[in-house]
Scaffold this motif. Structure first.
Motif, PDB file in Angstrom:
ATOM      1  N   GLN A  10       0.838  -1.194   0.000  1.00 21.33           N
ATOM      2  CA  GLN A  10       0.000   0.000   0.000  1.00 21.33           C
ATOM      3  C   GLN A  10       0.878   1.251   0.000  1.00 21.33           C
ATOM      4  OE1 GLN A  10      -2.805  -0.259   3.242  1.00 21.33           O
ATOM      5  NE2 GLN A  10      -4.122  -1.635   2.093  1.00 21.33           N
TER       6      GLN A  10
ATOM      7  N   SER B  53       2.011   5.378  -5.532  1.00 22.87           N
ATOM      8  CA  SER B  53       1.429   4.617  -6.637  1.00 22.87           C
ATOM      9  C   SER B  53       2.288   4.755  -7.901  1.00 22.87           C
ATOM     10  CB  SER B  53       0.002   5.081  -6.906  1.00 22.87           C
ATOM     11  OG  SER B  53      -0.030   6.476  -7.190  1.00 22.87           O
TER      12      SER B  53
ATOM     13  N   THR C  40       4.924   2.135  -8.967  1.00 19.37           N
ATOM     14  CA  THR C  40       4.526   0.849  -9.533  1.00 19.37           C
ATOM     15  C   THR C  40       5.242   0.624 -10.861  1.00 19.37           C
ATOM     16  OG1 THR C  40       2.348   0.883  -8.496  1.00 19.37           O
ATOM     17  CG2 THR C  40       2.590  -0.449 -10.495  1.00 19.37           C
TER      18      THR C  40
ATOM     19  N   THR D 250       4.051  -3.334  -7.069  1.00 20.39           N
ATOM     20  CA  THR D 250       2.765  -2.683  -7.268  1.00 20.39           C
ATOM     21  C   THR D 250       2.368  -1.972  -5.980  1.00 20.39           C
ATOM     22  OG1 THR D 250       2.086  -4.400  -8.833  1.00 20.39           O
ATOM     23  CG2 THR D 250       0.355  -2.983  -7.924  1.00 20.39           C
TER      24      THR D 250
ATOM     25  N   SER E  32      -0.546   0.149  -4.211  1.00 13.78           N
ATOM     26  CA  SER E  32      -1.955   0.541  -4.282  1.00 13.78           C
ATOM     27  C   SER E  32      -2.183   1.782  -3.436  1.00 13.78           C
ATOM     28  CB  SER E  32      -2.848  -0.592  -3.809  1.00 13.78           C
ATOM     29  OG  SER E  32      -2.609  -0.871  -2.443  1.00 13.78           O
TER      30      SER E  32
END
Length: 123
Positions: A13, A88, A91, A120, A122
């Motif tokens: 996250q 983000s 990513t 990745t 989020s």
């Protein structure tokens, strides 16, 4: 050339941390300057960070400076990328690369690449 294998990617996250590792084969790891690059979907590969053969000098892209730290352990034939405060926009598939030519300055002549590890983030 040296064989490189990245690991440590995953799904996290925003705000989390992650450490990538890149293990190199062979017994001459300390003769390579190393770098990390990333490629987001639909974008060109971009430089992230690099480290000199001894680990004394490090170089960073402005976008990751103060958030990412590159380091190496020549005894373990491994280079690391510690990533903190992930966003983000971090990513991407992350690749490590080896430069056998650059002795002191920022490495730019990479001739070996790993297969990449997906990161990745989020939001």
């Amino acid at each position: 050339q040296v064989q490189l294998v990245e690991s440590g990617g995953g799904l996290v996250q925003a705000g989390d941390s992650l450490r990538l590792s890149c293990a190199a084969s062979g017994r001459t790891f300390s003769s390579y300057a190393m770098g990390w690059f990333r490629q987001a979907l639909g974008k060109e590969r971009e430089f992230v960070a690099a480290i000199s053969r001894s680990g004394v000098r490090t170089f960073y892209a402005d976008s990751v400076k103060a958030r990412f730290t590159i380091s190496r352990d020549n005894a373990k034939n491994t280079v690391y990328l510690q990533m903190t405060s992930l966003k983000s926009e971090d990513t991407a598939v992350y690749y490590c690369a080896a430069d056998p030519y650059t002795a002191w300055g920022r490495p730019t002549r990479y001739d070996s690449w790993g297969q990449g590890t997906q990161v990745t983030v989020s939001s």
